[in-house]
Design an enzyme around this catalytic site. Structure first.
Site, short mmCIF file in Angstrom:
data_model
loop_
_atom_site.label_atom_id
_atom_site.label_comp_id
_atom_site.label_asym_id
_atom_site.label_seq_id
_atom_site.Cartn_x
_atom_site.Cartn_y
_atom_site.Cartn_z
N GLU A 181 -7.19 36.29 -11.94
CA GLU A 181 -7.71 37.64 -11.73
C GLU A 181 -6.57 38.66 -11.58
OE1 GLU A 181 -10.60 34.88 -9.41
OE2 GLU A 181 -8.54 34.83 -10.18
N TRP A 194 1.11 -0.77 -35.26
CA TRP A 194 0.33 0.24 -34.55
C TRP A 194 -1.11 0.09 -34.96
CZ3 TRP A 194 2.53 2.66 -30.67
CH2 TRP A 194 3.91 2.91 -30.69
N THR A 219 1.86 -4.21 -19.30
CA THR A 219 2.35 -3.22 -20.25
C THR A 219 3.84 -3.00 -20.09
OG1 THR A 219 0.19 -2.11 -20.29
CG2 THR A 219 2.09 -0.82 -21.02
N GLU A 261 -3.24 4.39 -18.68
CA GLU A 261 -2.86 3.87 -19.98
C GLU A 261 -2.59 2.37 -19.95
OE1 GLU A 261 -0.27 5.80 -22.72
OE2 GLU A 261 -0.31 7.70 -21.63
#
Length: 363
Positions: A56, A173, A199, A294
């Site tokens: 604002e 991939w 991972t 992830e």
């Protein structure tokens, strides 16, 4: 009754708010458009960074004296408290705004009440215009306030038959370059990126945001906190890519684990790993309001079992494997009656892939 001009102005404010994704936490993203007494846009702005002027204020500065007698369209109820900046409700009153239209009420008990202050000063106030759209754009912050923990978005990439890797463990991939670039956009919009020890061992991930597209997607965004859930303190070794200086890093380990690494948080154990609620509490205490999960299927299963996944983003590639690990491991679901049903909120083609976004039904 909202006019087309009202809808157009609010939609512009929602688009402006999105420019703050990744840079305003722990504050919300907010956009504001101001029209003069005859309905012409004379000011616009968005909240750019925590501690800086609110949307604002940016819009009022641009509008100047033309704001007097005009209308302010704001994606979130104007705040009513003094923190690092002053109350926006009072700023709108001082500028002579005659009408305020806002999309979503402020659930923060410290900041709510702006609408009442405006009405008490004789300003016409309307709530709810394009509320669903504004909610979707600010879902991470709204969820964090309402639940007292970070918003969790679980992202994965899989083949059409649900495999995240081949039987021999190879996975690069499965998804396209376009999808991988889009993931960096998600990282840029998040406060933290979380992976597990599997991972960390398999990929030695970097987890930082890279690429011009990601930088453009989240204007002024900062690198997210990189978090590795390494229960036994055995997966992250000195020299790991996640330990470089590209972004801050936090290693979550069990309370009794031995490690010489810095930037460690010790958490209580749970079945098969660490306590997910304790992890989220620790991240929330560090100012994290949005998490991009992830990690692999085991960590995802732990989050799902803990009821800690708010949104799912799946990148489905036009590939078939027939064998290999699935996207989600044991999540404590033993029968079809207990399956978590989702509402698909968006499907988009990303290069050759399909990105599906969904939330839990009733969330």
């Amino acid at each position: 009754m909202a006019t087309q001009a009202d809808i157009t102005a609010m939609r512009r404010a929602i688009a402006l708010a999105a420019r703050g994704l990744g840079s305003t936490s722990p504050n919300p993203v907010v956009g504001c458009v101001i029209t003069d007494a005859s309905g012409h846009q004379v000011g616009a702005g968005h909240h750019r960074r925590a501690g800086g002027p609110h949307a604002e204020v940016h819009a009022l500065r641009e509008a100047g004296v033309l704001a007097r007698g005009g209308t302010a369209y704001v994606t979130l109820e104007p705040c009513n408290h003094t923190g690092r900046t002053g109350p926006c409700a009072q700023a709108l009153i001082d500028a002579g705004i005659a009408r305020v239209v806002y999309a979503v009420g402020d659930p923060n008990p410290q900041a709510t009440g702006g609408a009442d202050t405006l009405r008490a000063a004789g300003v016409e106030v309307e709530q709810g215009l394009l509320e669903d759209e504004a909610e979707a754009g600010n879902i991470a912050w709204l969820t964090s306030v309402r639940r007292g923990r970070p918003f969790v978005r679980w992202k994965y990439a899989a083949t059409l038959d649900g495999r995240i890797a081949a039987a021999d463990g190879t996975s690069r991939w499965i998804s396209s370059a376009e999808s991988r670039a889009d993931v960096h956009r998600l990282r840029a919009e998040s406060d933290a990126v979380v992976v597990g020890s599997g991972t960390a061992r398999a990929d030695d991930p970097h987890l930082a945001v890279r690429g011009a597209d990601a930088a453009d997607a989240a204007e002024g965004s900062v690198q997210p906190l990189r978090v590795v859930v390494d229960t036994e303190a055995a997966a992250v070794k000195p020299g790991a890519r996640v330990l470089d200086d590209a972004a801050p890093t936090l290693i979550a380990v069990a309370e009794d684990a031995e490690t010489a690494l810095e930037n460690v948080v010790r958490l209580p154990r749970a079945a098969g790993g660490l306590s997910v609620p304790a992890l989220l509490d620790a991240l929330y205490a560090r100012g994290v309001r949005s998490v991009l999960l992830e990690g692999g299927p085991t960590l995802a299963g732990a989050f799902v079992a803990a009821g800690a996944v708010d949104q799912v983003v799946g990148y489905l590639a036009p590939v078939l494997l027939g064998a290999g690990p699935a996207a989600l491991a044991d999540a404590g679901i033993g029968t079809i009656a207990d399956a978590l049903r989702l509402d698909v909120t968006e499907t988009v083609r990303i290069g050759p892939d399909l990105r599906i976004t969904a939330t839990l039904k009733g969330a």
